[in-house]
Write an enzyme that holds these catalytic residues in place. Structure first.
Site, PDB file in Angstrom:
ATOM      1  N   GLU A 103      -8.578  -4.663   1.986  1.00 32.60           N
ATOM      2  CA  GLU A 103      -9.027  -3.391   2.537  1.00 32.60           C
ATOM      3  C   GLU A 103      -9.437  -2.451   1.410  1.00 32.60           C
ATOM      4  O   GLU A 103      -8.880  -2.480   0.324  1.00 32.60           O
ATOM      5  CB  GLU A 103      -7.906  -2.768   3.369  1.00 32.60           C
ATOM      6  CG  GLU A 103      -7.618  -3.645   4.580  1.00 32.60           C
ATOM      7  CD  GLU A 103      -6.541  -3.112   5.497  1.00 32.60           C
ATOM      8  OE1 GLU A 103      -6.651  -3.346   6.700  1.00 32.60           O
ATOM      9  OE2 GLU A 103      -5.584  -2.471   5.032  1.00 32.60           O
ATOM     10  N   CYS A 116     -10.887   4.110  -2.500  1.00 31.55           N
ATOM     11  CA  CYS A 116      -9.563   3.589  -2.818  1.00 31.55           C
ATOM     12  C   CYS A 116      -9.664   2.060  -2.784  1.00 31.55           C
ATOM     13  O   CYS A 116      -9.952   1.474  -1.741  1.00 31.55           O
ATOM     14  CB  CYS A 116      -8.577   4.119  -1.782  1.00 31.55           C
ATOM     15  SG  CYS A 116      -6.897   3.564  -2.049  1.00 31.55           S
ATOM     16  N   CYS A 123       1.114  -7.697  -2.601  1.00 29.60           N
ATOM     17  CA  CYS A 123       1.674  -7.083  -3.804  1.00 29.60           C
ATOM     18  C   CYS A 123       3.049  -7.679  -4.041  1.00 29.60           C
ATOM     19  O   CYS A 123       3.790  -7.895  -3.086  1.00 29.60           O
ATOM     20  CB  CYS A 123       1.798  -5.573  -3.619  1.00 29.60           C
ATOM     21  SG  CYS A 123       2.430  -4.696  -5.079  1.00 29.60           S
ATOM     22  N   CYS A 127       8.081  -2.415  -2.956  1.00 30.41           N
ATOM     23  CA  CYS A 127       8.635  -1.069  -2.818  1.00 30.41           C
ATOM     24  C   CYS A 127       9.024  -0.910  -1.347  1.00 30.41           C
ATOM     25  O   CYS A 127       8.284  -1.308  -0.453  1.00 30.41           O
ATOM     26  CB  CYS A 127       7.594  -0.016  -3.197  1.00 30.41           C
ATOM     27  SG  CYS A 127       7.055  -0.176  -4.913  1.00 30.41           S
ATOM     28  N   CYS A 130       6.674   0.831   1.354  1.00 34.43           N
ATOM     29  CA  CYS A 130       5.256   0.481   1.398  1.00 34.43           C
ATOM     30  C   CYS A 130       5.019  -0.789   2.211  1.00 34.43           C
ATOM     31  O   CYS A 130       5.650  -1.823   1.971  1.00 34.43           O
ATOM     32  CB  CYS A 130       4.729   0.295  -0.026  1.00 34.43           C
ATOM     33  SG  CYS A 130       2.987  -0.164  -0.088  1.00 34.43           S
ATOM     34  N   GLY A 172      -1.957  -3.803  -3.729  1.00 37.03           N
ATOM     35  CA  GLY A 172      -1.714  -4.490  -4.991  1.00 37.03           C
ATOM     36  C   GLY A 172      -1.279  -3.575  -6.118  1.00 37.03           C
ATOM     37  O   GLY A 172      -1.363  -2.350  -6.028  1.00 37.03           O
ATOM     38  N   LEU A 228       6.113   7.495  -8.465  1.00 37.75           N
ATOM     39  CA  LEU A 228       7.470   7.760  -8.930  1.00 37.75           C
ATOM     40  C   LEU A 228       8.511   7.597  -7.814  1.00 37.75           C
ATOM     41  O   LEU A 228       9.442   6.827  -7.952  1.00 37.75           O
ATOM     42  CB  LEU A 228       7.504   9.184  -9.498  1.00 37.75           C
ATOM     43  CG  LEU A 228       8.440   9.444 -10.661  1.00 37.75           C
ATOM     44  CD1 LEU A 228       8.274   8.428 -11.776  1.00 37.75           C
ATOM     45  CD2 LEU A 228       8.199  10.851 -11.187  1.00 37.75           C
ATOM     46  N   CYS A 346      -1.980   6.043   2.631  1.00 36.14           N
ATOM     47  CA  CYS A 346      -1.102   5.476   1.617  1.00 36.14           C
ATOM     48  C   CYS A 346      -0.001   4.653   2.259  1.00 36.14           C
ATOM     49  O   CYS A 346       0.683   5.126   3.163  1.00 36.14           O
ATOM     50  CB  CYS A 346      -0.432   6.577   0.803  1.00 36.14           C
ATOM     51  SG  CYS A 346      -1.575   7.700   0.018  1.00 36.14           S
TER      52      CYS A 346
HETATM   53  N1  SAH Z   1       0.893  -0.455  -6.817  1.00 39.27           N
HETATM   54  C1  SAH Z   1       0.234   0.748  -7.261  1.00 39.27           C
HETATM   55  C2  SAH Z   1      -0.995   1.079  -6.452  1.00 39.27           C
HETATM   56  C3  SAH Z   1      -0.733   1.436  -5.017  1.00 39.27           C
HETATM   57  S1  SAH Z   1      -0.761   3.142  -4.889  1.00 39.27           S
HETATM   58  C4  SAH Z   1       1.227   1.890  -7.252  1.00 39.27           C
HETATM   59  O1  SAH Z   1       2.323   1.714  -6.736  1.00 39.27           O
HETATM   60  O2  SAH Z   1       0.929   2.943  -7.805  1.00 39.27           O
HETATM   61  C5  SAH Z   1      -0.085   3.420  -3.335  1.00 39.27           C
HETATM   62  C6  SAH Z   1       0.585   4.778  -3.277  1.00 39.27           C
HETATM   63  O3  SAH Z   1       0.988   5.000  -1.939  1.00 39.27           O
HETATM   64  C7  SAH Z   1       1.829   4.859  -4.135  1.00 39.27           C
HETATM   65  O4  SAH Z   1       1.838   6.058  -4.844  1.00 39.27           O
HETATM   66  C8  SAH Z   1       2.974   4.858  -3.113  1.00 39.27           C
HETATM   67  O5  SAH Z   1       4.037   5.630  -3.586  1.00 39.27           O
HETATM   68  C9  SAH Z   1       2.317   5.468  -1.923  1.00 39.27           C
HETATM   69  N2  SAH Z   1       2.894   5.025  -0.675  1.00 39.27           N
HETATM   70  C10 SAH Z   1       3.307   3.789  -0.346  1.00 39.27           C
HETATM   71  N3  SAH Z   1       3.739   3.746   0.915  1.00 39.27           N
HETATM   72  C11 SAH Z   1       3.580   4.984   1.403  1.00 39.27           C
HETATM   73  C12 SAH Z   1       3.817   5.580   2.670  1.00 39.27           C
HETATM   74  N4  SAH Z   1       4.272   4.858   3.686  1.00 39.27           N
HETATM   75  N5  SAH Z   1       3.530   6.885   2.818  1.00 39.27           N
HETATM   76  C13 SAH Z   1       3.004   7.613   1.805  1.00 39.27           C
HETATM   77  N6  SAH Z   1       2.754   7.101   0.601  1.00 39.27           N
HETATM   78  C14 SAH Z   1       3.038   5.804   0.402  1.00 39.27           C
END
Ligand code: SAH
Length: 356
Positions: A103, A116, A123, A127, A130, A172, A228, A346
């Site tokens: 995507e 984006c 991935c 986390c 996510c 990813g 973070l 996100c």
């Molecule tokens: N793997 C990389 C690139 C992905 S960025 C990274 O972690 O930076 C994806 C962003 O979305 C990250 O900053 C993460 O903190 C945020 N994110 C993930 N799940 C989310 C959610 N359910 N709601 C809001 N932000 C989220």
């Protein structure tokens, strides 16, 4: 121009030129032309003008055009599906050669276009908040599959990619696919290619410290963003398992040693989880952690994406958290994600492995 035809039998035996950098392109074409500038012309047609058909490359000799058509392919991901959000953003489902799917999201803020991009299918970092993390890693994307996302969307939306911003914040972990991501970055910023200014490309990482250190030595390099989610190790260990390997002290030290360009700062994405990391003391810790680092914090209220355990904080709580950062001297903004209604926000990007 949605469904690209499936490649003809035998087509995949021909090397795909799309995704090659200048030198590799010159090398692969060397047996077929004595003139080095032909490779530059082809580079420009592919990446700068988004032309895949050799017949349309009018400044090349006819024999070379025929060779390109016979022996090579120029292909980037095709659009399988689009979903439009009421806020103007559009989510793309793209199909790769092996039938894998990724995507990419087109986002508009006023007159500013941001793409984006994904760097991997799935991935490996898992986390907890996510959705992409629930897929595990399926595979890395190639440079062509990464730059190809830019071209596919630019063609569909008919805009010049040179005017857009790029964020590696899709599916990813970009630093887990370092070489391909950097190769794609070099193509994107090449003036003969899409010509995106390097300062408009941001790579976001969950905190792979060796990758950040390596990035510090690249020129040009993308801007850096760090996800973070917590400002203390106990909580971060729990939310982002990568923290058990590279803790906050190491992560922030790597950020501090990144040589910043004038007016450059490191962005910190702080996904705000109701009742988990949104207390006043979290803001205090975060401010302390970033002290003296040229940084800004994007507070991203959690998008409820199917992980039962977490909740979106209220707007009032998000504002309180941002204000707590501001009073402690931290530049902070709230980013309500775009494209929530189409699962493009996100943490909402996910594909189940598709049948081949
Ligand atoms: N793997 C990389 C690139 C992905 S960025 C990274 O972690 O930076 C994806 C962003 O979305 C990250 O900053 C993460 O903190 C945020 N994110 C993930 N799940 C989310 C959610 N359910 N709601 C809001 N932000 C989220």
């Amino acid at each position: 121009m949605t469904h690209a035809p499936h490649p003809a039998p035998g087509a995949l035996d021909r090397p795909n030129l799309f995704g090659l950098e200048r030198e590799a392109l010159a090398e692969i074409l060397a047996p077929f032309t004595a003139r080095a500038f032909h490779a530059s012309q082809i580079y420009r047609w592919m990446y700068g003008r988004r032309v895949a058909d050799p017949a349309a490359m009018t400044d090349l000799p006819a024999a070379l055009r025929a060779t390109l058509a016979d022996r090579f392919r120029i292909e980037w991901p095709s659009i399988l599906e689009r979903r439009d959000s009421v806020d103007g953003s559009r989510k793309y489902l793209l199909r790769l050669e092996d039938a894998g799917e990724i995507e990419a999201v087109y986002i508009v803020y006023g007159s500013r276009i941001t793409l984006c991009l994904s760097s991997q299918i799935g991935c490996p970092l898992a986390c907890r908040f996510c959705l992409t993390g629930t897929m595990g890693l399926v595979r890395n994307l190639t440079p062509g599959e990464i730059v190809g996302q830019v071209l596919a969307v630019a063609r569909d939306k008919a805009f010049e990619p040179g005017s857009a911003r790029i964020v590696f914040m899709g599916m990813g972990e970009p630093l887990n696919n370092y070489d391909a991501v950097l190769a794609a970055f070099r193509i994107m910023v090449d003036e003969k290619g899409p010509g995106i200014p390097p300062r408009r490309v941001t790579l976001s990482t969950a905190g792979l410290v060796p990758g950040i250190e390596r990035l510090a030595r690249e020129a040009p390099r993308p801007r850096l963003a760090i996800s973070l989610a917590a400002a203390d190790d106990a909580l971060r260990d729990d939310l982002m398992p990568i923290n058990r390997k590279y803790d906050l002290a190491r992560l922030i030290a790597a950020c501090r040693s990144l040589p910043l360009a004038p007016r450059e700062h490191v962005t910190f994405e702080y996904v705000l989880l109701d009742g988990k990391n949104d207390r006043a003391e979290d803001a205090t810790r975060l401010a302390r952690l970033l002290r003296g680092l040229r940084s800004k914090v994007n507070v991203i209220p959690y998008n409820e994406a199917g992980v039962a355990e977490f909740r979106t904080p209220s707007q009032a709580k998000a504002e309180r958290f941002r204000d707590a950062l501001k009073t402690r001297g931290v530049t902070a903004t709230i980013r309500w994600s775009k494209g929530r209604d189409i699962g493009a926000a996100c943490g909402q990007l996910v594909r189940t492995a598709s049948p081949a």
